[in-house]
Design an enzyme around this catalytic site. Structure first.
Site, mmCIF file in Angstrom:
data_model
loop_
_atom_site.group_PDB
_atom_site.id
_atom_site.type_symbol
_atom_site.label_atom_id
_atom_site.label_comp_id
_atom_site.label_asym_id
_atom_site.label_seq_id
_atom_site.Cartn_x
_atom_site.Cartn_y
_atom_site.Cartn_z
ATOM 1 N N GLN A 174 10.550 0.526 -3.537
ATOM 2 C CA GLN A 174 9.728 1.305 -4.463
ATOM 3 C C GLN A 174 9.320 2.645 -3.842
ATOM 4 O OE1 GLN A 174 7.048 -1.907 -4.949
ATOM 5 N NE2 GLN A 174 6.545 -2.008 -2.773
ATOM 6 N N GLU B 162 4.244 -10.195 1.975
ATOM 7 C CA GLU B 162 4.435 -8.886 1.310
ATOM 8 C C GLU B 162 5.924 -8.540 1.406
ATOM 9 O OE1 GLU B 162 2.681 -6.090 -0.304
ATOM 10 O OE2 GLU B 162 4.809 -5.523 -0.279
ATOM 11 N N ASP C 122 -1.527 -10.855 -5.472
ATOM 12 C CA ASP C 122 -1.991 -9.463 -5.550
ATOM 13 C C ASP C 122 -0.751 -8.592 -5.654
ATOM 14 O OD1 ASP C 122 -3.194 -7.037 -5.303
ATOM 15 O OD2 ASP C 122 -3.844 -7.309 -3.237
ATOM 16 N N SER C 123 -0.163 -8.586 -6.836
ATOM 17 C CA SER C 123 1.161 -7.976 -6.996
ATOM 18 C C SER C 123 1.080 -6.674 -7.779
ATOM 19 C CB SER C 123 2.062 -8.946 -7.758
ATOM 20 O OG SER C 123 1.637 -9.017 -9.108
ATOM 21 N N THR C 124 2.188 -5.975 -7.772
ATOM 22 C CA THR C 124 2.364 -4.861 -8.694
ATOM 23 C C THR C 124 2.607 -5.441 -10.097
ATOM 24 O OG1 THR C 124 4.574 -4.886 -7.685
ATOM 25 C CG2 THR C 124 3.188 -3.039 -7.146
ATOM 26 N N ASP D 67 -1.711 -4.106 1.399
ATOM 27 C CA ASP D 67 -2.708 -3.143 1.892
ATOM 28 C C ASP D 67 -3.798 -3.833 2.702
ATOM 29 O OD1 ASP D 67 -4.853 -3.994 -0.164
ATOM 30 O OD2 ASP D 67 -3.157 -3.443 -1.427
ATOM 31 N N HIS E 289 -10.539 -6.381 -5.345
ATOM 32 C CA HIS E 289 -10.317 -7.342 -4.263
ATOM 33 C C HIS E 289 -11.391 -8.430 -4.233
ATOM 34 C CE1 HIS E 289 -7.748 -3.949 -2.559
ATOM 35 N NE2 HIS E 289 -6.949 -4.924 -2.910
ATOM 36 N N ASP F 163 10.032 -12.032 0.166
ATOM 37 C CA ASP F 163 9.759 -12.143 -1.267
ATOM 38 C C ASP F 163 8.840 -13.358 -1.472
ATOM 39 O OD1 ASP F 163 9.803 -12.823 -3.950
ATOM 40 O OD2 ASP F 163 11.919 -12.341 -4.218
ATOM 41 N N GLY F 164 7.711 -13.127 -2.119
ATOM 42 C CA GLY F 164 6.723 -14.194 -2.300
ATOM 43 C C GLY F 164 7.273 -15.396 -3.043
HETATM 44 N N1 SAM Z 1 -4.073 -3.895 -6.655
HETATM 45 C C1 SAM Z 1 -2.765 -3.553 -7.007
HETATM 46 C C2 SAM Z 1 -2.527 -3.376 -8.476
HETATM 47 O O1 SAM Z 1 -2.616 -4.340 -9.258
HETATM 48 O O2 SAM Z 1 -2.264 -2.251 -8.861
HETATM 49 C C3 SAM Z 1 -1.737 -4.348 -6.279
HETATM 50 C C4 SAM Z 1 -1.683 -3.790 -4.898
HETATM 51 S S1 SAM Z 1 -0.627 -4.476 -3.716
HETATM 52 C C5 SAM Z 1 -0.227 -2.974 -2.868
HETATM 53 C C6 SAM Z 1 0.840 -4.973 -4.582
HETATM 54 C C7 SAM Z 1 1.943 -5.367 -3.617
HETATM 55 O O3 SAM Z 1 2.764 -6.390 -4.177
HETATM 56 C C8 SAM Z 1 2.893 -4.223 -3.247
HETATM 57 O O4 SAM Z 1 2.680 -3.852 -1.922
HETATM 58 C C9 SAM Z 1 4.288 -4.799 -3.486
HETATM 59 O O5 SAM Z 1 5.218 -4.420 -2.500
HETATM 60 C C10 SAM Z 1 4.003 -6.292 -3.481
HETATM 61 N N2 SAM Z 1 5.028 -7.118 -4.145
HETATM 62 C C11 SAM Z 1 5.666 -6.866 -5.308
HETATM 63 N N3 SAM Z 1 6.547 -7.849 -5.580
HETATM 64 C C12 SAM Z 1 6.469 -8.745 -4.570
HETATM 65 C C13 SAM Z 1 7.137 -9.965 -4.268
HETATM 66 N N4 SAM Z 1 8.091 -10.461 -5.083
HETATM 67 N N5 SAM Z 1 6.797 -10.639 -3.134
HETATM 68 C C14 SAM Z 1 5.836 -10.142 -2.306
HETATM 69 N N6 SAM Z 1 5.173 -8.980 -2.524
HETATM 70 C C15 SAM Z 1 5.485 -8.284 -3.641
#
Ligand code: SAM
Length: 269
Positions: free
Chosen positions: A31, A105, A154-156, A86, A62, A136-137
């Site tokens: 990304q 992460e 806590d994902s995107t 983060d 959080h 990958d989670g």
């Molecule tokens: N608070 C935030 C929001 O909702 O906008 C989320 C913040 S946190 C930085 C989200 C994280 O999820 C990202 O760093 C991303 O790389 C991670 N992420 C996305 N898909 C993932 C997956 N399949 N496994 C593990 N982490 C993942």
């Protein structure tokens, strides 16, 4: 506009911030990551041009994701975070008397940006109870032999690498690694701007768990300002302990009221 950076929420709505400096800009393996500095909100992290957090309002998101789940468990000892690179969610989880915290992460660059620029979040990485996995989670959970009291996602948003984290199969695999009375909690998006994200997370959790509850919080920099969190368990999700951690948003009244606006009840009915 010069020196403005923002999130295009829909074709005709954008939230933007003026920046003093761009501190970081990189297309990672997964990304686009940007970190800017804004006078009002402090450092602001974007992934794929969407707001992830600001130093000023990250505590709301959080605290709500960590404490609703963890205060609904008698004695949480083992916690797993998916995403959250983060470190902000981990910081809140570590306020509880837990033995073991794992964070998975997918993108190492997010962890590194936080370590370098966001010390008030990445402070959690220095705790000896904490272990970070770059993976990958969904795969991590599928292959895990360990059990946890809470799994917090806590994902995107549900596009790209995070799409799998909103699917029934993923929640089913989480159920297999939860201890008796364990809880899964996820961010489930903006009920105001993207009700389909909440509908999907809630609907898929309902297929797997007996008890599913939605909470909301007001987060100024997220689309629509009202944000949703969805929690699920095989047992009822009620507060089991007195709140004994220092917070700025979450408290017992917020936990116990469990009162959502009507339009949110309508989304998840
Ligand atoms: N608070 C935030 C929001 O909702 O906008 C989320 C913040 S946190 C930085 C989200 C994280 O999820 C990202 O760093 C991303 O790389 C991670 N992420 C996305 N898909 C993932 C997956 N399949 N496994 C593990 N982490 C993942």
């Amino acid at each position: 506009m010069e020196n403005w950076f923002g999130e295009k929420q829909t074709d005709d709505v954008m939230l933007s911030m003026k920046y003093d400096r761009i501190l970081f800009h990189k297309k990672s393996k997964y990304q686009m990551i940007d970190l800017i500095e804004n006078k009002t909100y402090g450092k602001v992290l974007f992934i794929d041009n969407t707001f992830q957090l600001t130093e000023r309002d990250e505590f709301i998101y959080h605290e709500m994701l960590a404490h609703i789940a963890l205060f609904s468990i008698e004695r949480p000892k083992k916690v797993l975070i998916i995403g959250g690179g983060d470190g902000g969610l981990a910081r809140e989880c570590l306020k509880h008397d837990i033995d073991d915290l794992k964070l998975v992460e997918i993108d190492e660059d997010v962890v590194n940006v936080s370590k370098k620029f966001l010390p008030s979040l990445s402070v959690s990485f220095n705790d000896s109870k904490m272990k970070i996995f770059i993976d990958d989670g969904a795969e991590f959970i599928k292959n895990s032999n360990e059990k946890f009291d809470a799994v917090l996602i806590d994902s995107t948003d549900p596009v790209g690498p995070a799409a799998v984290l909103f699917e029934t199969e993923f929640y089913n695999n989480i159920k297999k690694i939860l201890n008796n009375g364990g809880i899964v909690g996820t961010q489930s998006g903006s009920p105001f701007m993207f009700p389909e994200h909440l509908k999907k997370a809630y609907g898929n959790m309902r297929k797997i768990f007996n008890f599913v509850k939605v909470y909301t919080a007001t987060i100024p920099t997220y689309p629509g300002a009202i944000w949703s969190f969805t929690f699920a368990s095989s047992n009822d999700i009620i507060r089991k302990r007195e709140v004994n951690v220092k917070t700025k948003y979450y408290n017992e009244k917020i936990h116990d009221c469990n009162c959502n606006p009507k339009f949110i009840d309508d989304i998840v009915q």
